[in-house]
Design a protein around this motif. Structure first.
Motif, PDB file in Angstrom:
ATOM      1  N   VAL A 132       0.753  -1.339   0.088  1.00 43.17           N
ATOM      2  CA  VAL A 132       0.197   0.077  -0.065  1.00 43.17           C
ATOM      3  C   VAL A 132       0.880   1.129  -0.068  1.00 43.17           C
ATOM      4  CG1 VAL A 132      -1.496   1.380   1.371  1.00 43.17           C
ATOM      5  CG2 VAL A 132      -2.108  -1.082   0.878  1.00 43.17           C
ATOM      6  N   LEU A 133       1.967   1.246   0.622  1.00 43.44           N
ATOM      7  CA  LEU A 133       2.934   2.269   0.819  1.00 43.44           C
ATOM      8  C   LEU A 133       3.462   2.532  -0.519  1.00 43.44           C
ATOM      9  CD1 LEU A 133       3.809   4.677   2.853  1.00 43.44           C
ATOM     10  CD2 LEU A 133       5.601   3.191   3.341  1.00 43.44           C
ATOM     11  N   GLN A 134       3.751   1.833  -1.298  1.00 44.56           N
ATOM     12  CA  GLN A 134       4.369   1.646  -2.541  1.00 44.56           C
ATOM     13  C   GLN A 134       3.585   2.172  -3.385  1.00 44.56           C
ATOM     14  OE1 GLN A 134       3.923  -0.415  -5.439  1.00 44.56           O
ATOM     15  NE2 GLN A 134       5.689   0.597  -6.539  1.00 44.56           N
ATOM     16  N   GLN A 135       2.330   1.765  -3.249  1.00 46.24           N
ATOM     17  CA  GLN A 135       1.264   2.313  -4.282  1.00 46.24           C
ATOM     18  C   GLN A 135       0.782   3.718  -4.078  1.00 46.24           C
ATOM     19  OE1 GLN A 135      -0.413   0.730  -6.755  1.00 46.24           O
ATOM     20  NE2 GLN A 135       0.848  -0.980  -6.798  1.00 46.24           N
ATOM     21  N   ILE A 136       0.882   4.250  -2.988  1.00 49.93           N
ATOM     22  CA  ILE A 136       0.494   5.602  -2.423  1.00 49.93           C
ATOM     23  C   ILE A 136       1.719   6.325  -3.124  1.00 49.93           C
ATOM     24  CG2 ILE A 136       0.684   7.343  -0.542  1.00 49.93           C
ATOM     25  CD1 ILE A 136      -0.684   4.940   1.181  1.00 49.93           C
ATOM     26  N   HIS A 137       3.074   5.905  -3.112  1.00 49.68           N
ATOM     27  CA  HIS A 137       3.891   6.618  -3.875  1.00 49.68           C
ATOM     28  C   HIS A 137       3.630   6.768  -5.413  1.00 49.68           C
ATOM     29  CE1 HIS A 137       7.936   8.368  -4.374  1.00 49.68           C
ATOM     30  NE2 HIS A 137       8.243   7.252  -5.275  1.00 49.68           N
ATOM     31  N   THR A 138       3.633   5.731  -5.803  1.00 42.79           N
ATOM     32  CA  THR A 138       3.646   5.470  -7.481  1.00 42.79           C
ATOM     33  C   THR A 138       2.300   6.204  -7.905  1.00 42.79           C
ATOM     34  OG1 THR A 138       4.606   3.222  -7.316  1.00 42.79           O
ATOM     35  CG2 THR A 138       3.490   3.771  -9.168  1.00 42.79           C
ATOM     36  N   LEU A 139       1.171   6.184  -7.339  1.00 43.45           N
ATOM     37  CA  LEU A 139       0.080   6.869  -7.808  1.00 43.45           C
ATOM     38  C   LEU A 139      -0.157   8.288  -7.460  1.00 43.45           C
ATOM     39  CD1 LEU A 139      -2.639   3.913  -7.251  1.00 43.45           C
ATOM     40  CD2 LEU A 139      -1.500   4.274  -9.475  1.00 43.45           C
ATOM     41  N   GLY A 140       0.719   8.759  -6.525  1.00 44.07           N
ATOM     42  CA  GLY A 140       0.783  10.105  -6.011  1.00 44.07           C
ATOM     43  C   GLY A 140      -0.596  10.539  -5.446  1.00 44.07           C
ATOM     44  N   LEU A 141      -0.965   9.621  -4.533  1.00 42.36           N
ATOM     45  CA  LEU A 141      -2.239   9.885  -3.593  1.00 42.36           C
ATOM     46  C   LEU A 141      -1.820  10.423  -2.514  1.00 42.36           C
ATOM     47  CD1 LEU A 141      -3.622   6.178  -4.064  1.00 42.36           C
ATOM     48  CD2 LEU A 141      -4.168   8.298  -5.496  1.00 42.36           C
ATOM     49  N   SER A 142      -2.728  11.306  -1.842  1.00 43.15           N
ATOM     50  CA  SER A 142      -2.717  11.950  -0.655  1.00 43.15           C
ATOM     51  C   SER A 142      -3.481  11.376   0.518  1.00 43.15           C
ATOM     52  CB  SER A 142      -2.975  13.496  -0.714  1.00 43.15           C
ATOM     53  OG  SER A 142      -2.724  13.944   0.380  1.00 43.15           O
ATOM     54  N   LEU A 143      -2.824  10.475   1.139  1.00 41.70           N
ATOM     55  CA  LEU A 143      -3.656   9.734   2.106  1.00 41.70           C
ATOM     56  C   LEU A 143      -2.717   9.797   3.421  1.00 41.70           C
ATOM     57  CD1 LEU A 143      -4.625   6.471  -0.006  1.00 41.70           C
ATOM     58  CD2 LEU A 143      -6.100   8.203   0.756  1.00 41.70           C
ATOM     59  N   THR A 144      -2.890  10.986   4.269  1.00 39.88           N
ATOM     60  CA  THR A 144      -2.043  10.964   5.404  1.00 39.88           C
ATOM     61  C   THR A 144      -2.124  10.003   6.442  1.00 39.88           C
ATOM     62  OG1 THR A 144      -2.091  13.320   4.877  1.00 39.88           O
ATOM     63  CG2 THR A 144      -1.371  12.587   7.182  1.00 39.88           C
ATOM     64  N   ASP A 145      -3.470   9.587   6.657  1.00 41.50           N
ATOM     65  CA  ASP A 145      -4.039   8.557   7.615  1.00 41.50           C
ATOM     66  C   ASP A 145      -3.387   7.181   7.323  1.00 41.50           C
ATOM     67  OD1 ASP A 145      -4.929  10.894   9.301  1.00 41.50           O
ATOM     68  OD2 ASP A 145      -7.006  10.305   8.748  1.00 41.50           O
ATOM     69  N   LEU A 146      -3.802   6.964   6.167  1.00 45.30           N
ATOM     70  CA  LEU A 146      -3.300   5.505   5.513  1.00 45.30           C
ATOM     71  C   LEU A 146      -1.754   5.453   5.410  1.00 45.30           C
ATOM     72  CD1 LEU A 146      -4.177   2.742   4.777  1.00 45.30           C
ATOM     73  CD2 LEU A 146      -4.464   3.878   2.317  1.00 45.30           C
ATOM     74  N   ARG A 147      -1.034   6.495   5.094  1.00 42.73           N
ATOM     75  CA  ARG A 147       0.250   6.447   4.972  1.00 42.73           C
ATOM     76  C   ARG A 147       0.889   6.386   6.325  1.00 42.73           C
ATOM     77  NH1 ARG A 147       3.460  11.103   1.970  1.00 42.73           N
ATOM     78  NH2 ARG A 147       2.391  10.188   0.436  1.00 42.73           N
ATOM     79  N   ARG A 148       0.497   7.012   7.332  1.00 44.48           N
ATOM     80  CA  ARG A 148       0.970   7.013   8.875  1.00 44.48           C
ATOM     81  C   ARG A 148       0.736   5.589   9.296  1.00 44.48           C
ATOM     82  NH1 ARG A 148      -2.348  10.352  10.871  1.00 44.48           N
ATOM     83  NH2 ARG A 148      -0.973  12.234  10.520  1.00 44.48           N
ATOM     84  N   ALA A 149      -0.519   4.970   8.857  1.00 45.63           N
ATOM     85  CA  ALA A 149      -0.900   3.727   9.387  1.00 45.63           C
ATOM     86  C   ALA A 149       0.215   2.692   8.898  1.00 45.63           C
ATOM     87  CB  ALA A 149      -2.475   3.213   9.322  1.00 45.63           C
ATOM     88  N   CYS A 150       0.425   2.728   7.475  1.00 45.07           N
ATOM     89  CA  CYS A 150       1.559   1.787   6.822  1.00 45.07           C
ATOM     90  C   CYS A 150       2.922   1.913   7.464  1.00 45.07           C
ATOM     91  CB  CYS A 150       1.323   2.292   5.400  1.00 45.07           C
ATOM     92  SG  CYS A 150      -0.106   1.585   4.316  1.00 45.07           S
ATOM     93  N   GLU A 151       3.349   3.296   7.626  1.00 44.75           N
ATOM     94  CA  GLU A 151       4.574   3.303   8.367  1.00 44.75           C
ATOM     95  C   GLU A 151       4.917   2.995   9.507  1.00 44.75           C
ATOM     96  OE1 GLU A 151       5.750   7.439   7.884  1.00 44.75           O
ATOM     97  OE2 GLU A 151       5.857   7.503   5.591  1.00 44.75           O
ATOM     98  N   GLU A 152       3.808   3.017  10.262  1.00 42.77           N
ATOM     99  CA  GLU A 152       3.678   2.389  11.891  1.00 42.77           C
ATOM    100  C   GLU A 152       3.684   0.882  11.569  1.00 42.77           C
ATOM    101  OE1 GLU A 152       0.318   4.146  13.752  1.00 42.77           O
ATOM    102  OE2 GLU A 152       1.325   5.917  14.017  1.00 42.77           O
ATOM    103  N   LYS A 153       2.992   0.212  11.044  1.00 44.92           N
ATOM    104  CA  LYS A 153       2.802  -1.066  10.667  1.00 44.92           C
ATOM    105  C   LYS A 153       4.464  -1.656  10.391  1.00 44.92           C
ATOM    106  CE  LYS A 153      -0.003  -3.458  11.153  1.00 44.92           C
ATOM    107  NZ  LYS A 153      -0.815  -4.200  12.415  1.00 44.92           N
ATOM    108  N   ILE A 154       4.948  -1.003   9.431  1.00 42.17           N
ATOM    109  CA  ILE A 154       6.224  -1.439   9.146  1.00 42.17           C
ATOM    110  C   ILE A 154       7.354  -1.271   9.914  1.00 42.17           C
ATOM    111  CG2 ILE A 154       8.044  -1.136   7.000  1.00 42.17           C
ATOM    112  CD1 ILE A 154       5.703   0.105   5.373  1.00 42.17           C
ATOM    113  N   ALA A 155       7.155  -0.145  10.524  1.00 41.39           N
ATOM    114  CA  ALA A 155       8.051   0.143  11.815  1.00 41.39           C
ATOM    115  C   ALA A 155       8.106  -1.019  12.749  1.00 41.39           C
ATOM    116  CB  ALA A 155       7.880   1.372  12.372  1.00 41.39           C
ATOM    117  N   TRP A 156       7.000  -1.398  13.222  1.00 44.34           N
ATOM    118  CA  TRP A 156       6.574  -2.359  14.312  1.00 44.34           C
ATOM    119  C   TRP A 156       7.336  -3.668  13.755  1.00 44.34           C
ATOM    120  CZ3 TRP A 156       5.907  -2.725  19.218  1.00 44.34           C
ATOM    121  CH2 TRP A 156       5.623  -3.732  19.833  1.00 44.34           C
ATOM    122  N   ASN A 157       7.191  -4.100  12.302  1.00 45.99           N
ATOM    123  CA  ASN A 157       7.526  -5.430  11.978  1.00 45.99           C
ATOM    124  C   ASN A 157       8.683  -5.139  10.927  1.00 45.99           C
ATOM    125  OD1 ASN A 157       5.262  -7.228  12.672  1.00 45.99           O
ATOM    126  ND2 ASN A 157       4.141  -5.444  11.950  1.00 45.99           N
TER     127      ASN A 157
END
Length: 584
Positions: A132-157
């Motif tokens: 999802v994080l890679q797709q957000i970057h590729t598609l140029g989407l502005s999803l602040t909450d979803l991006r934050r959730a993805c980064e937190e999940k990746i950081a934890w794992n």
């Protein structure tokens, strides 16, 4: 007169359900939506027009019934969008969900966008978060909450995520944001560095990002051995290794500032790396926790077992067994066994075991070297001032003592005659005062002496090579340390116990400053380490209470994974000068 609906919501739901049946049966469809691959989706023009203003604008104007309207999306995504408009709940992949989000945004389907973001956040795991994080970057989407959730999940794992193939699909800004996080959950900082190099190796064009991304690595939390190997690795990169070499040199320079810096440094990933030592670097709590392997009366409660027992003196290793002088008895322990075998009662004795298994000991105040034969002690030699004994791997016996409590000496036993090797007078050119010897260790023909200065009490370790003057190789921390145990590995690394503050120190070859390895008593803050043995990747530590705990080194990383890409060096990878040893 107004005729109200009996249940307005029921009327609308019924109508939408009926239109959905018409759509599924392709009944009365008057417009065709065509996806990128040419797949056609018959729909009802009026229903799609009612879904959003952009769709109404798209479908306005003169259309022939069944006329196709092009939408730039895959067939699965277009079908999912239409299905949702008709009241359905489409089942799609993570990648399609991101494309559907983009499509919903383009056509003003705000409710669909909100639902996609909510579902993605609810179902995030290590794999989907990366995707999802890679797709957000590729598609140029502005999803602040979803991006934050993805980064937190990746950081934890992170320890799992970085090993996935999709990790290489991240963009440089996304990777930088991840590496900069203090809550990155890793067993060691080396994992973060390894992840960075994996990402770089996926695309040679990324090498220009090395300097910027290295700023997010906590080099001071790497082990000393890894810093040394990274220095060699940086040199193999030529000019491209300048930033890496600078970062490594800065970390090593800060470590050279002494004890105050060692006590003040806090790892960047302090949430996961609770433990840090200048020698081993930063690591999780589990790596620094000792494991009981020997010693009577393992404590089960809060009471201190030192109350009614003598302090342990030393221990040694022979054929998988620990021979321990615990202050009262000489005991043989198999590491991990429930009980040891008492060999004999010997208060405050120093013990040594020869390669053949012959036991030697010196009881406090007796000034006699004794050996055990057929269960009985026999005198080997009597020497005035004798206090300690060491047996080499070849069976040579070395003795330590002092003459009238003033001049300390070390002698080698030749037959029944001790031959003096060195005395504290020989150390006058180094310390300009009298010194007292505590322990000796012999590695081949090299003698190591642990002692302290009589004025000021500063501890030291000197190295004595045949035919050469003594050389200072280690210093204690002024008068605040009390070095007692001594062990030297085949590589020349020196380990000492510091009973003043309860820690294990190591002196690397060429560095007189002791580096903290572990500094926690397993059970009691007052239980101090008195002796240490290093075998393979494990330290065995004897405490005053007579308990022995083992401390395993953190998981190793292989330096092969850090070989420089050809685009950095200009020559094939097999030409790199980096050693294939393990990063510890």
């Amino acid at each position: 007169m107004r005729v109200p609906q009996r249940e307005p919501w029921w009327h609308g739901s019924t109508m939408l359900r009926q239109l959905r049946e018409f759509w599924m049966q392709r009944h009365l469809c008057d417009v065709v939506i065509r996806s990128l691959e040419g797949r056609e989706h018959p729909c009802h023009r009026n229903l799609l027009s009612a879904a959003s203003t952009p769709l109404r604008a798209l479908l306005s104007g003169s259309f022939n019934e069944g006329q196709a309207v092009e939408i730039a999306a895959s067939g699965a995504v277009v079908d999912a969008m239409i299905d949702y408009i008709y009241g359905g709940e489409p089942d799609i992949t993570t990648a399609d969900a991101m494309e559907l989000f983009r499509l919903a945004g383009a056509y003003g389907l705000l409710d669909l966008m909100a639902q996609i973001e909510r579902v993605l956040q609810d179902c995030l795991d290590s794999s989907t978060a990366l995707e999802v994080l890679q797709q957000i970057h590729t598609l140029g989407l502005s999803l602040t909450d979803l991006r934050r959730a993805c980064e937190e999940k990746i950081a934890w794992n992170f320890n799992r995520c970085w090993s996935m193939n999709s990790f290489c699909d991240l963009g440089a800004p996304q990777l930088a944001r991840l590496l900069s996080r203090a809550d990155l959950w890793v067993p060691r900082e080396e994992v973060v560095l390894k992840a960075l190099f994996k990402w770089l190796h996926c695309d040679p064009e990324r090498n220009s990002k090395l300097g910027l991304l290295l700023q997010h690595i906590d080099f001071e939390s790497l082990s000393m051995k890894n810093l040394e190997k990274l220095s060699v690795y940086a040199q193999s990169l030529g000019q491209n290794g300048f930033e890496l070499q600078y970062s490594v040199d800065e970390a090593r320079h800060r470590r050279g500032k002494g004890w105050q810096w060692q006590q003040e440094h806090v790892p960047k990933r302090a949430g996961s790396l609770q433990f840090w030592s200048p020698e081993l670097g930063a690591f999780q709590k589990g790596y620094g926790a000792g494991r009981w392997v020997a010693g009577d009366s393992r404590p089960e409660g809060p009471e201190d077992p030192n109350a009614d027992r003598q302090c342990a003196i030393n221990f040694c290793w022979h054929q998988g067994n620990l021979y321990m002088s615990d202050g009262k008895n000489l005991t043989c322990w198999v590491p991990g066994a429930s009980a040891g075998s008492v060999i004999l009662t010997a208060r405050d004795s120093t013990v040594a075991v020869s390669p053949s298994g012959q036991i030697f000991l010196i009881e406090a105040g007796q000034q006699k070297l004794m050996t055990l034969r057929d269960g009985q002690l026999e005198e080997v030699v009597s020497v005035e001032g004798l206090r300690s004994v060491c047996v080499t791997t070849t069976g040579t016996i070395y003795l330590l003592g002092d003459a009238e409590g003033e001049v300390a000496w070390v002698a080698r036993l030749e037959g029944e005659r001790p031959v003096e090797i060195i005395s504290s007078l020989d150390l006058m050119p180094i310390f300009h005062q009298n010194t007292f010897f505590m322990r000796i260790f012999v590695l081949g023909e090299v003698l190591y002496i642990l002692g302290w200065q009589t004025q000021g009490g500063e501890d030291f370790v000197v190295k004595v090579l045949p035919g050469n003057p003594p050389m200072l190789v280690g210093r204690g921390y002024e008068a605040k340390s009390h070095l007692r145990g001594l062990f030297v590995t085949d590589s020349g690394k020196i380990y000492c116990t510091d009973t003043a503050v309860g820690r294990i120190l190591t002196f690397n070859p060429g560095d007189r400053h002791g580096l903290r390895v572990v500094d926690n008593a397993p059970r009691f803050g007052t239980d101090k380490p008195v002796d240490v043995i290093a075998r393979d990747d494990t330290l065995y530590v004897l405490y005053e209470s007579g308990l022995v705990y083992s401390f395993e080194s953190p998981t190793a990383l292989e330096i092969d994974d850090l070989e420089p890409p050809e685009s950095l060096t200009g020559h094939p990878r097999q030409s790199t000068v980096v050693s294939p040893e393990l990063l510890s």
